[in-house]
Write an enzyme that holds these catalytic residues in place. Structure first.
Site, PDB file in Angstrom:
ATOM      1  N   LYS A  23     -14.611 -20.338  -0.241  1.00 30.45           N
ATOM      2  CA  LYS A  23     -13.201 -20.092  -0.601  1.00 30.45           C
ATOM      3  C   LYS A  23     -12.931 -20.529  -2.034  1.00 30.45           C
ATOM      4  O   LYS A  23     -12.302 -19.794  -2.804  1.00 30.45           O
ATOM      5  CB  LYS A  23     -12.280 -20.867   0.349  1.00 30.45           C
ATOM      6  CG  LYS A  23     -10.827 -20.936  -0.098  1.00 30.45           C
ATOM      7  CD  LYS A  23      -9.959 -21.673   0.877  1.00 30.45           C
ATOM      8  CE  LYS A  23      -9.816 -23.155   0.650  1.00 30.45           C
ATOM      9  NZ  LYS A  23      -9.080 -23.561  -0.564  1.00 30.45           N
ATOM     10  N   ASN A  24     -13.405 -21.718  -2.382  1.00 30.95           N
ATOM     11  CA  ASN A  24     -13.063 -22.269  -3.695  1.00 30.95           C
ATOM     12  C   ASN A  24     -13.823 -21.610  -4.835  1.00 30.95           C
ATOM     13  O   ASN A  24     -13.591 -21.934  -6.009  1.00 30.95           O
ATOM     14  CB  ASN A  24     -13.277 -23.786  -3.704  1.00 30.95           C
ATOM     15  CG  ASN A  24     -12.210 -24.495  -2.891  1.00 30.95           C
ATOM     16  OD1 ASN A  24     -11.254 -23.864  -2.432  1.00 30.95           O
ATOM     17  ND2 ASN A  24     -12.372 -25.798  -2.703  1.00 30.95           N
ATOM     18  N   CYS A 116      -2.162 -27.685   0.125  1.00 32.32           N
ATOM     19  CA  CYS A 116      -2.164 -28.841   1.036  1.00 32.32           C
ATOM     20  C   CYS A 116      -1.420 -30.015   0.420  1.00 32.32           C
ATOM     21  O   CYS A 116      -1.591 -30.313  -0.761  1.00 32.32           O
ATOM     22  CB  CYS A 116      -3.604 -29.249   1.349  1.00 32.32           C
ATOM     23  SG  CYS A 116      -4.435 -28.091   2.428  1.00 32.32           S
ATOM     24  N   ARG A 121      -0.860 -33.704  -7.046  1.00 28.06           N
ATOM     25  CA  ARG A 121      -1.390 -32.435  -7.529  1.00 28.06           C
ATOM     26  C   ARG A 121      -0.603 -31.828  -8.701  1.00 28.06           C
ATOM     27  O   ARG A 121      -0.103 -30.695  -8.634  1.00 28.06           O
ATOM     28  CB  ARG A 121      -1.521 -31.425  -6.379  1.00 28.06           C
ATOM     29  CG  ARG A 121      -2.295 -31.997  -5.212  1.00 28.06           C
ATOM     30  CD  ARG A 121      -2.715 -30.968  -4.214  1.00 28.06           C
ATOM     31  NE  ARG A 121      -3.987 -30.341  -4.562  1.00 28.06           N
ATOM     32  CZ  ARG A 121      -4.611 -29.467  -3.794  1.00 28.06           C
ATOM     33  NH1 ARG A 121      -4.089 -29.086  -2.655  1.00 28.06           N
ATOM     34  NH2 ARG A 121      -5.762 -28.942  -4.171  1.00 28.06           N
ATOM     35  N   ASP A 306     -12.891 -32.926   0.124  1.00 33.64           N
ATOM     36  CA  ASP A 306     -12.588 -32.051   1.267  1.00 33.64           C
ATOM     37  C   ASP A 306     -13.396 -32.420   2.507  1.00 33.64           C
ATOM     38  O   ASP A 306     -12.995 -32.116   3.633  1.00 33.64           O
ATOM     39  CB  ASP A 306     -12.866 -30.578   0.919  1.00 33.64           C
ATOM     40  CG  ASP A 306     -11.939 -30.054  -0.142  1.00 33.64           C
ATOM     41  OD1 ASP A 306     -11.804 -30.710  -1.188  1.00 33.64           O
ATOM     42  OD2 ASP A 306     -11.344 -28.981   0.058  1.00 33.64           O
ATOM     43  N   ARG A 400      -6.407 -20.831   6.416  1.00 36.86           N
ATOM     44  CA  ARG A 400      -6.513 -20.718   4.950  1.00 36.86           C
ATOM     45  C   ARG A 400      -7.964 -20.858   4.505  1.00 36.86           C
ATOM     46  O   ARG A 400      -8.348 -20.291   3.494  1.00 36.86           O
ATOM     47  CB  ARG A 400      -5.663 -21.802   4.263  1.00 36.86           C
ATOM     48  CG  ARG A 400      -4.163 -21.599   4.469  1.00 36.86           C
ATOM     49  CD  ARG A 400      -3.377 -22.578   3.640  1.00 36.86           C
ATOM     50  NE  ARG A 400      -3.979 -22.681   2.342  1.00 36.86           N
ATOM     51  CZ  ARG A 400      -4.180 -23.818   1.679  1.00 36.86           C
ATOM     52  NH1 ARG A 400      -3.792 -24.949   2.203  1.00 36.86           N
ATOM     53  NH2 ARG A 400      -4.746 -23.815   0.507  1.00 36.86           N
TER      54      ARG A 400
HETATM   55  C1  UD1 Z   1      -9.923 -28.069  -6.076  1.00 39.19           C
HETATM   56  C2  UD1 Z   1     -10.197 -27.461  -4.711  1.00 39.19           C
HETATM   57  C3  UD1 Z   1      -9.884 -28.479  -3.633  1.00 39.19           C
HETATM   58  C4  UD1 Z   1     -10.650 -29.768  -3.884  1.00 39.19           C
HETATM   59  C5  UD1 Z   1     -10.415 -30.272  -5.313  1.00 39.19           C
HETATM   60  C6  UD1 Z   1     -11.271 -31.476  -5.687  1.00 39.19           C
HETATM   61  C7  UD1 Z   1      -9.726 -25.094  -5.065  1.00 39.19           C
HETATM   62  C8  UD1 Z   1      -8.851 -23.944  -4.774  1.00 39.19           C
HETATM   63  N1  UD1 Z   1      -9.344 -26.282  -4.541  1.00 39.19           N
HETATM   64  O1  UD1 Z   1      -8.533 -28.380  -6.116  1.00 39.19           O
HETATM   65  O2  UD1 Z   1     -10.281 -27.923  -2.368  1.00 39.19           O
HETATM   66  O3  UD1 Z   1     -10.218 -30.748  -2.961  1.00 39.19           O
HETATM   67  O4  UD1 Z   1     -10.720 -29.225  -6.248  1.00 39.19           O
HETATM   68  O5  UD1 Z   1     -12.606 -31.165  -5.513  1.00 39.19           O
HETATM   69  O6  UD1 Z   1     -10.745 -24.967  -5.709  1.00 39.19           O
HETATM   70  N2  UD1 Z   1      -5.075 -33.495 -11.534  1.00 39.19           N
HETATM   71  C9  UD1 Z   1      -4.168 -33.903 -12.473  1.00 39.19           C
HETATM   72  N3  UD1 Z   1      -3.660 -32.969 -13.339  1.00 39.19           N
HETATM   73  C10 UD1 Z   1      -4.034 -31.645 -13.288  1.00 39.19           C
HETATM   74  C11 UD1 Z   1      -4.966 -31.245 -12.313  1.00 39.19           C
HETATM   75  C12 UD1 Z   1      -5.480 -32.198 -11.439  1.00 39.19           C
HETATM   76  O7  UD1 Z   1      -3.801 -35.079 -12.554  1.00 39.19           O
HETATM   77  O8  UD1 Z   1      -3.544 -30.857 -14.084  1.00 39.19           O
HETATM   78  C13 UD1 Z   1      -5.622 -34.495 -10.588  1.00 39.19           C
HETATM   79  C14 UD1 Z   1      -5.199 -34.200  -9.139  1.00 39.19           C
HETATM   80  O9  UD1 Z   1      -3.947 -34.741  -8.847  1.00 39.19           O
HETATM   81  C15 UD1 Z   1      -6.302 -34.861  -8.361  1.00 39.19           C
HETATM   82  C16 UD1 Z   1      -7.516 -34.658  -9.256  1.00 39.19           C
HETATM   83  O10 UD1 Z   1      -7.021 -34.371 -10.554  1.00 39.19           O
HETATM   84  O11 UD1 Z   1      -6.053 -36.226  -8.214  1.00 39.19           O
HETATM   85  C17 UD1 Z   1      -8.444 -33.574  -8.787  1.00 39.19           C
HETATM   86  O12 UD1 Z   1      -7.773 -32.345  -8.752  1.00 39.19           O
HETATM   87  P1  UD1 Z   1      -8.501 -30.978  -9.066  1.00 39.19           P
HETATM   88  O13 UD1 Z   1      -9.962 -31.211  -9.282  1.00 39.19           O
HETATM   89  O14 UD1 Z   1      -7.734 -30.282 -10.127  1.00 39.19           O
HETATM   90  O15 UD1 Z   1      -8.315 -30.212  -7.695  1.00 39.19           O
HETATM   91  P2  UD1 Z   1      -7.843 -28.710  -7.504  1.00 39.19           P
HETATM   92  O16 UD1 Z   1      -8.421 -27.851  -8.558  1.00 39.19           O
HETATM   93  O17 UD1 Z   1      -6.375 -28.686  -7.250  1.00 39.19           O
END
Ligand code: UD1
Length: 432
Positions: A23-24, A116, A121, A306, A400
């Site tokens: 999915k990711n 989620c 986030r 995850d 999802r």
């Molecule tokens: C993606 C995955 C999700 C997985 C996560 C971490 C998808 C669709 N989802 O989510 O399943 O759990 O990676 O492996 O691929 N953060 C910030 N600012 C930002 C972006 C992120 O502070 O602009 C922080 C988040 O709050 C979190 C951390 O960075 O604490 C990791 O987030 P991130 O790696 O961005 O996860 P996603 O891309 O949302």
């Protein structure tokens, strides 16, 4: 789509699961298809709710996006920079569709992404990087408007945290930008390498994906291609944990064990057998499970966040104590209340879930808190050995990320059914 899961545990699993495309990986690849002048075919895409939402986003941008059997085909130049608010607001990955629209149309409008509820986030890293590349973001309430009046240009960007999504946004923005982009502190997850491989297959120039520094030389045009996304390491981890919770023997085919190595190592420490092949793993559990001690998640190649709730479901069945700390998301263990309702001796302090042995698991009605937490409750149900029934009410989280979790578990020998949808069935069960 809402749908409940009804599990009578205590049956060992036996069989083979072919791991579907990740999915990711699929979601960023669908976003990337907006960059291509020519049709894109993604092969073997599972029928997930998030994939359907992504196809709706692509259609709202003016592309043709449809399923063709097991594949997905996307074609057409985006004509609108405005993404449909419904799907955008329901899915975290909707933010990934903005950078390609910005690159091609100079404008992208969306609502803040959903997904989620496992932590704050924010999207500040996405936006700060895009600003360095020439974009102007405007946030009014839930509405986000991004414009790039003079187009996007390359930049030297350092991420303070290796965010998967921000790395993907900035790769997507850089692919057609003018000049070179250097991304430092980039995420190293396999899905980033998959996105880079796709962009390069389409004529892009991305180097270093899978390391902390990625360099992208912007090109004028990307063509389409046919691409097989990498397998889903979280789905593989799900069935590995299912086997550990229920007992038995499960072969996970079509996914390299190195992609989810920490999960396999922890299951081994807990007493499971693990045989690793180049693109398959065989998990066995015929005896007791031991506590794993203290376990931590982290950015890849550490234990995936995850997988944390899935492993926590296995901890409920162990004869020794264990704890899992999720350093990535602050509310990862929404499933802990469900574990406790089942009779598990669990508590959450801060970002850490603690499990003690000695609980007696018994069937009850639970509510899926989020995608992986919902799957974890289903796995915990497999470990209930007294013949009682666990019902997991799900408002649509599990679909999802899993096309048919109940069916896949049933084919392995579990007594697991997808029940009637919605809260009405749930209310009736609660009355029983
Ligand atoms: C993606 C995955 C999700 C997985 C996560 C971490 C998808 C669709 N989802 O989510 O399943 O759990 O990676 O492996 O691929 N953060 C910030 N600012 C930002 C972006 C992120 O502070 O602009 C922080 C988040 O709050 C979190 C951390 O960075 O604490 C990791 O987030 P991130 O790696 O961005 O996860 P996603 O891309 O949302």
């Amino acid at each position: 789509m809402a749908g409940d899961y009804i599990i009578t545990g205590g049956r060992p699993l036996n069989g083979t699961v072919r791991v579907p495309a990740a999915k990711n990986s699929v979601l960023p690849l669908l976003a990337a298809s907006l960059l291509c002048s020519g049709p894109v075919r993604l092969c073997g895409v599972p029928e997930l709710a998030d994939v359907a939402e992504s196809l709706a986003l692509l259609r709202s941008a003016g592309c043709t996006a449809e399923r063709q059997g097991a594949d997905v085909r996307v074609d057409g130049v985006p004509g609108s920079g405005t993404l449909a608010a419904g799907p955008a607001g329901r899915m975290r990955a909707s933010i990934l569709f903005c950078a390609p629209l910005l690159a091609r149309l100079g404008r992208a409008q969306t609502v803040l992404p959903g997904g989620c509820r496992i932590g704050a986030r924010p999207i500040d890293l996405h936006l700060a990087g895009l600003v360095q590349m020439g974009a102007c973001p405007q946030l009014e309430g839930e509405r986000l408007l991004l414009t790039a009046p003079a187009g996007l240009h390359g930049a030297d960007i350092t991420l303070r945290f290796p965010s998967v999504g921000a790395t993907e946004t900035l790769l997507l923005a850089a692919a057609l930008a003018q000049g070179e982009t250097t991304l430092r502190g980039a995420a190293r997850e396999p899905e980033i390498e998959d996105l880079a491989a796709f962009l390069n297959r389409c004529g892009g120039r991305v180097q270093g994906a899978g390391t902390g520094t990625v360099r992208v030389q912007g090109v004028r045009r990307l063509h389409g291609c046919s691409f097989v996304p990498l397998p889903d390491r979280i789905t593989a981890a799900t069935f590995a944990c299912a086997c550990a919770a229920a007992g038995g023997r499960v072969e996970l085919a079509g996914c390299a064990p190195r992609l989810y190595a920490p999960v396999l190592e922890i299951l081994e420490q807990m007493g499971c057998g693990v045989v690793r092949r180049s693109d398959a793993a065989v998990i066995t559990r015929f005896g007791r499970l031991y506590g794993p001690g203290r376990v931590f998640t982290g950015a890849y190649p550490a234990l995936a966040t995850d997988a944390a709730p899935l492993l926590a479901a296995v901890l409920l069945c162990a004869e020794g104590p264990g704890s899992i700390e999720d350093v990535i998301f602050e509310r990862r263990f929404g499933c802990a209340a469900g574990f406790a309702a089942l009779g598990g001796r669990v508590r959450v302090e801060g970002r850490t879930l603690y499990a003690e042995p000695g609980g007696t698991l018994q069937g009850t009605v639970l509510e899926a808190p989020d995608l992986r937490g919902g799957a974890a409750l289903v796995l915990a149900g497999l470990g209930v050995g007294d013949g009682s029934c666990v019902r997991v009410l799900d408002a649509g989280h599990i679909r999802r990320g899993y096309a048919d979790l109940a069916g896949d578990l049933r084919r392995l020998g579990a007594d697991c059914r997808a029940g009637r949808t919605g809260t009405e069935a749930g209310r009736q069960t609660k009355k029983l």
